[in-house]
Design an enzyme around this catalytic site. Structure first.
Site, PDB file in Angstrom:
ATOM      1  N   GLY A  87      -6.061  -3.854  -2.058  1.00 14.70           N
ATOM      2  CA  GLY A  87      -4.803  -3.759  -3.336  1.00 14.70           C
ATOM      3  C   GLY A  87      -4.257  -2.733  -2.882  1.00 14.70           C
ATOM      4  O   GLY A  87      -4.501  -1.750  -2.203  1.00 14.70           O
ATOM      5  N   VAL A 114       0.824  -1.112  -0.670  1.00  9.17           N
ATOM      6  CA  VAL A 114      -0.111   0.016   0.036  1.00  9.17           C
ATOM      7  C   VAL A 114       0.796   0.754   0.007  1.00  9.17           C
ATOM      8  O   VAL A 114       0.677   2.358  -0.396  1.00  9.17           O
ATOM      9  CB  VAL A 114      -0.149  -0.168   1.387  1.00  9.17           C
ATOM     10  CG1 VAL A 114      -1.504   1.201   0.992  1.00  9.17           C
ATOM     11  CG2 VAL A 114      -2.008  -1.587   0.675  1.00  9.17           C
ATOM     12  N   GLY A 151      -3.048 -15.445  -3.794  1.00  3.87           N
ATOM     13  CA  GLY A 151      -1.211 -14.618  -2.762  1.00  3.87           C
ATOM     14  C   GLY A 151      -3.549 -13.496  -2.297  1.00  3.87           C
ATOM     15  O   GLY A 151      -3.359 -12.436  -0.669  1.00  3.87           O
ATOM     16  N   ILE A 181     -13.644   1.679  -1.398  1.00  7.14           N
ATOM     17  CA  ILE A 181     -15.025   2.626  -1.239  1.00  7.14           C
ATOM     18  C   ILE A 181     -14.812   3.323   0.322  1.00  7.14           C
ATOM     19  O   ILE A 181     -13.960   3.902   0.911  1.00  7.14           O
ATOM     20  CB  ILE A 181     -15.753   1.295  -0.890  1.00  7.14           C
ATOM     21  CG1 ILE A 181     -15.957   0.142  -1.848  1.00  7.14           C
ATOM     22  CG2 ILE A 181     -17.256   1.351  -0.672  1.00  7.14           C
ATOM     23  CD1 ILE A 181     -16.593  -1.120  -1.397  1.00  7.14           C
ATOM     24  N   LYS A 222      -6.972  -1.018  10.238  1.00  6.13           N
ATOM     25  CA  LYS A 222      -8.028  -0.933  11.131  1.00  6.13           C
ATOM     26  C   LYS A 222      -8.002  -2.202  12.410  1.00  6.13           C
ATOM     27  O   LYS A 222      -8.807  -1.932  13.597  1.00  6.13           O
ATOM     28  CB  LYS A 222      -8.882  -1.857  10.163  1.00  6.13           C
ATOM     29  CG  LYS A 222      -8.154  -3.173  10.231  1.00  6.13           C
ATOM     30  CD  LYS A 222      -8.592  -4.207   9.075  1.00  6.13           C
ATOM     31  CE  LYS A 222      -7.716  -5.433   8.803  1.00  6.13           C
ATOM     32  NZ  LYS A 222      -6.710  -5.414   7.953  1.00  6.13           N
ATOM     33  N   VAL A 225     -10.936   0.447   6.499  1.00  3.81           N
ATOM     34  CA  VAL A 225     -12.497  -0.389   6.055  1.00  3.81           C
ATOM     35  C   VAL A 225     -12.351  -0.048   4.674  1.00  3.81           C
ATOM     36  O   VAL A 225     -12.881   0.379   3.708  1.00  3.81           O
ATOM     37  CB  VAL A 225     -13.781   0.062   6.976  1.00  3.81           C
ATOM     38  CG1 VAL A 225     -14.969  -0.823   6.210  1.00  3.81           C
ATOM     39  CG2 VAL A 225     -13.876   0.358   8.428  1.00  3.81           C
ATOM     40  N   LYS A 233     -13.685  -4.058  10.992  1.00  3.84           N
ATOM     41  CA  LYS A 233     -14.473  -2.675  10.626  1.00  3.84           C
ATOM     42  C   LYS A 233     -15.390  -2.891  11.161  1.00  3.84           C
ATOM     43  O   LYS A 233     -15.774  -1.699  11.016  1.00  3.84           O
ATOM     44  CB  LYS A 233     -13.928  -3.887   8.899  1.00  3.84           C
ATOM     45  CG  LYS A 233     -12.654  -3.670   8.439  1.00  3.84           C
ATOM     46  CD  LYS A 233     -12.534  -4.525   7.112  1.00  3.84           C
ATOM     47  CE  LYS A 233     -10.868  -4.541   6.943  1.00  3.84           C
ATOM     48  NZ  LYS A 233     -11.072  -5.660   5.395  1.00  3.84           N
TER      49      LYS A 233
END
Length: 428
Positions: free
Chosen positions: A302, A14, A187, A136, A105, A132, A205
């Site tokens: 991702g 990330v 993965g 989105i 989180k 979370v 979450k």
């Protein structure tokens, strides 16, 4: 105006995505903010390690003090994960006057209240959109988009690993163990998948979403958790026959009696939008008193989806810096926490029982449901020619959780009930 200077804690998947977006979208960021965003220092374990992106070595450091105590750094992006020493770093950063953007989180679920209180004391921003559902924007939606409504229910597919596994089991008719191994090979699942498959990741979450949605200080320990490791392909096949998909749902509800939060495999009616969410995608369904039904769908993890949420939070902090309004967000004003009891939690249920294949068994089973005031929506019996048992599938009307627990206890005492194979909540 001088650039917004950012220090990063961590440069994994990330973190790498954050660097890519910040450096690749500078023109867009300047237009939105009015100044450049510069990632000036990054904490790593090994400055000599080969990486997928080219970063000048002088911007890397193995000493967290180089970031926490640098007076020129405005914002710290925490993408190292974990609880310790991460929590200590975040609290020290706030004390040093830094604003925080995090995707952690675990940290927010367990220590969010404490961190937000310190941020308010030092008048600093703490943003955590990426904690979370990855890409989105559900945190911002709950805090801003629903600010004029009263949220009554949140249901979420918030773990991509379990959704991939259940989707593949449904699509291929495969066994849980086989699909888990496949997910690990791709993965999507860790070598130790416990946090995902036993529902712990989703529970963290849902703790965050419940606090924001209901303004109640829900703790992780308040969440009832059951994972997917006991879900069988037979369960999924029977569910599909009756018009349901099995999904690991986080379910948070608020009524006049209080709140309840759970994570559990759930039979979701095929016409409900959550039933069609497949693969590693996430979705969060929100029911508001005024707006009614809404749903938010997208990639839940991702490099770039999660990094996109982090950079969006960076933009918010930077705009606040320009307007000199950082830390003006009010701390969460929690209402009194009242947890709903099993007598107050109501839903439909799916049961799969293996019973003796002889006359009168079904009558004894339905009588127990009647004794505990659990009415039945449908009952199906499937004899098995190769064994001495039959399979009975029951879908109830709305029943209390306490009532169902009593029914199951009584079934355990019946000699004609060989096995209570499966029990699932039903939604949609």
């Amino acid at each position: 105006m001088k650039p917004i200077k950012v220090g990063m804690l961590g440069l994994g998947t990330v973190g790498t995505g954050v660097v890519r977006i910040v450096e690749g979208h500078q023109e867009d960021l300047v237009r939105q903010i009015g100044t450049a965003v510069e990632i000036s220092r990054i904490l790593v374990n090994d400055v000599t390690k080969n990486r997928s992106i080219s970063i000048p070595q002088e911007r890397l450091t193995e000493k967290v003090e180089d970031i926490l105590h640098d007076p020129d750094i405005d914002v710290i992006v925490e993408v190292m994960g974990g609880l310790e020493p991460t929590k200590g770093y975040v609290m020290e950063a706030l004390a040093q006057g830094k604003h925080i953007v995090t995707a952690n989180k675990d940290l927010l679920a367990l220590y969010g209240t404490e961190i937000m209180a310190q941020a308010h004391e030092y008048k600093r921003d703490v943003m955590y959109e990426a904690s979370v559902a990855g890409g989105i924007p559900i945190i911002r939606t709950l805090t801003e988009g629903f600010s004029s409504d009263r949220i009554l229910k949140i249901m979420g597919i918030v773990n991509g690993t379990t959704n991939y596994i259940l989707s593949a089991m449904s699509r291929e008719g495969a066994a849980y163990a086989d699909v888990l191994k496949e997910a690990q090979g791709l993965g999507y699942a860790e070598a130790d998948p416990t946090s995902d498959v036993e529902g712990l990741d989703a529970a963290r979450k849902m703790t965050i979403l419940s606090r924001l949605g209901f303004h109640v200080n829900v703790e992780l320990s308040d969440v009832s958790v059951k994972g997917i490791s006991s879900v069988t392909r037979e369960d999924i096949a029977y569910g599909k026959t009756l018009g349901y998909e099995v999904k690991l749902l986080g379910i948070a509800e608020r009524t006049g009696d209080g709140v309840s939060v759970s994570v559990e495999p759930t039979m979701v009616r095929l016409n409900h939008p959550l039933a069609s969410v497949s693969g590693v995608f996430n979705a969060v369904y929100v029911f508001g008193e005024s707006v009614g039904e809404t749903m938010f769908y997208g990639p839940g993890a991702g490099e770039l989806p999660t990094a996109t949420s982090i950079v969006a939070d960076l933009v918010t902090v930077a705009k606040n810096l320009r307007l000199d309004v950082n830390g003006s967000q009010l701390p969460l004003r929690y209402q009194e926490k009242k947890l709903r009891s099993p007598e107050q939690i109501v839903s439909k249920y799916f049961l799969l029982l293996r019973v003796a294949d002889r006359a009168g068994v079904l009558a004894r089973i339905t009588q127990i449901f009647a004794d505990y005031k659990v009415s039945l929506e449908s009952v199906f019996q499937h004899p098995n020619a190769s064994t001495s048992h039959a399979e009975i599938i029951v879908i109830t009307h709305n029943a209390t959780k306490a009532g169902m627990q009593q029914v199951l206890e009584e079934f355990g005492k019946l000699d004609v009930v060989h096995e209570i194979r499966s029990v699932y909540r039903v939604e949609g």
